[in-house]
Write an enzyme that holds these catalytic residues in place. Structure first.
Site, PDB file in Angstrom:
ATOM      1  N   LYS A 170       0.822  -1.213   0.000  1.00 42.75           N
ATOM      2  CA  LYS A 170       0.000   0.000   0.000  1.00 42.75           C
ATOM      3  C   LYS A 170       0.851   1.256   0.000  1.00 42.75           C
ATOM      4  O   LYS A 170       0.441   2.269  -0.571  1.00 42.75           O
ATOM      5  CB  LYS A 170      -0.974  -0.004   1.183  1.00 42.75           C
ATOM      6  CG  LYS A 170      -2.119  -0.988   1.009  1.00 42.75           C
ATOM      7  CD  LYS A 170      -3.226  -0.780   2.033  1.00 42.75           C
ATOM      8  CE  LYS A 170      -4.359  -1.763   1.812  1.00 42.75           C
ATOM      9  NZ  LYS A 170      -5.364  -1.703   2.908  1.00 42.75           N
ATOM     10  N   LYS A 174      -5.178 -11.208  -8.321  1.00 40.71           N
ATOM     11  CA  LYS A 174      -6.370 -11.329  -7.489  1.00 40.71           C
ATOM     12  C   LYS A 174      -7.494 -10.435  -8.042  1.00 40.71           C
ATOM     13  O   LYS A 174      -7.210  -9.343  -8.545  1.00 40.71           O
ATOM     14  CB  LYS A 174      -5.985 -10.865  -6.075  1.00 40.71           C
ATOM     15  CG  LYS A 174      -6.976 -11.226  -4.999  1.00 40.71           C
ATOM     16  CD  LYS A 174      -6.487 -10.741  -3.649  1.00 40.71           C
ATOM     17  CE  LYS A 174      -7.648 -10.204  -2.861  1.00 40.71           C
ATOM     18  NZ  LYS A 174      -7.306  -9.643  -1.575  1.00 40.71           N
ATOM     19  N   LYS A 208     -11.526  -4.668  -6.943  1.00 38.87           N
ATOM     20  CA  LYS A 208     -12.442  -3.620  -7.362  1.00 38.87           C
ATOM     21  C   LYS A 208     -11.704  -2.446  -7.988  1.00 38.87           C
ATOM     22  O   LYS A 208     -12.266  -1.681  -8.755  1.00 38.87           O
ATOM     23  CB  LYS A 208     -13.219  -3.134  -6.126  1.00 38.87           C
ATOM     24  CG  LYS A 208     -14.671  -2.861  -6.410  1.00 38.87           C
ATOM     25  CD  LYS A 208     -15.375  -2.302  -5.196  1.00 38.87           C
ATOM     26  CE  LYS A 208     -15.233  -0.814  -5.127  1.00 38.87           C
ATOM     27  NZ  LYS A 208     -16.135  -0.189  -4.146  1.00 38.87           N
TER      28      LYS A 208
END
Ligand code: TRP
Length: 332
Positions: A114, A196, A199
């Site tokens: 992140k 993976k 969204k």
């Protein structure tokens, strides 16, 4: 609550969950309610470790809460609440932060990923995210935590934090165990099945949202990337087909052998259409129930208010004991 093992899990409020969230996590939460005492939570405090638009976040939190109910979580049977409604989590987080090492937090792969993705906002909350997650779990002394593989490292850190606290202050916290869901724990992107399903993928066809309508779902599956063979079978190297078979197996309950038999001699077109339709049909009741719940704001409010009260009853006691253990002066 009866003397059953305690399950705790939480999900970040991303508004509408992906098929990956559903298959890997949420779908498995409802059945657990029969065998365990369950506490489930919408982790809105975790969500603000990355930038959020306030009005949208508020909407997403409510949507997520209603979606969990639509997926079968019964707010009477389980405790279902919103994380920020229980300030005990932030209180316990502070104590746990003081028992968590900088080195441990900097080894977390999610933090590294992140920080790379948001180099302009590597905030302290993002760094201490796992200790808040530990607070969520330890506030209730949960025995088992259903998580996807991506959260396993965080859960291990929670155990280590609990262990360290117990060593320093005397046995107190239950060491939480992962409850890993094996089948289809990981749903891959429909456009790049080595990644993976997410969204945030820039290609909207890569990801199924559980509130997508039937036409959208079928269309996205029709466009799913497969391979240059024409054989529906589960085999190393056939990432696209393996992913579709996994999804189909989860929503229909069929095993791989019977799926292979069903589509023997048929093309990928037929298979993709069948998967799309099966997924859409499977999610139909969730969509219908969600629409009903989200329209009934008063009922939702009653549910999350009671959920917060029940969560607070348990976690307030934990925090008081922890405060005492670390040497704070008792207020009552
Ligand atoms: N970090 C988890 C996720 O993104 C959500 C979460 C927050 C959680 N607190 C938790 C999961 C406690 C399990 C237990 O998926």
């Amino acid at each position: 609550m009866e003397d059953k093992k305690l399950i705790f899990s939480a999900i970040q409020p991303t508004g509408t969950f992906t098929l990956g969230n559903y298959i890997g996590a949420v779908r498995n939460w409802a059945p657990l309610q029969n065998d365990y005492n369950c506490i489930y939570c919408v982790a809105d405090m975790h969500a603000i470790t990355v930038k959020q638009e306030p009005a949208k976040l508020r909407q997403n939190i409510l949507n997520s809460y209603a979606l969990l109910m639509a997926c079968g979580i019964d707010p009477e049977k389980s405790i279902l609440f919103i994380q920020s409604h229980a300030p005990t989590h932030a209180e316990l987080n502070w104590i746990l932060c003081c028992n968590t090492q900088y080195g441990e937090l900097s080894r977390m792969t999610q933090f590294k990923d992140k920080s790379q993705k948001h180099p302009d906002d590597i905030n302290a909350g993002l760094f201490t995210y796992p200790s808040l997650m530990a607070a969520d779990i330890l506030a209730y002394n949960a025995d088992l935590v259903p998580v996807g593989v991506d959260q396993k490292q965080h859960l291990e850190l929670s155990r280590n934090i609990a262990q360290r606290f117990n060593q320093r202050y005397g046995d107190f916290f239950t060491l939480p165990e992962p409850y890993i869901i094996d089948v289809g724990a990981k749903v891959m992107s429909l456009q790049d099945p080595t990644k993976k399903m997410s969204k945030s993928d820039e290609n909207p066809n890569a990801c199924i949202l559980i509130l997508d309508g039937k036409d959208t779902i079928v269309r996205k599956f029709k466009r799913a990337v497969t391979d240059s063979e024409a054989e529906v079978c589960f085999r190393e190297g056939k990432d696209g087909i393996n992913n579709l078979m996994t999804i189909y197996s989860v929503v229909t309950g069929k095993d791989f052998a019977s799926i292979e038999a069903e589509f023997a001699g048929k093309g990928y077109g037929d298979f993709k259409l069948a998967v799309g339709e099966a997924v859409a049909d499977h999610l139909e009741p969730v969509r219908t129930e969600f629409a009903r719940l989200i329209a009934d704001k008063a009922y939702l409010k009653k549910c999350y208010t009671e959920g917060a009260e029940r969560a607070m009853r348990i976690s307030t006691r934990t925090v008081a004991k922890v405060y005492h253990k670390v040497g704070f002066v008792d207020l009552k």
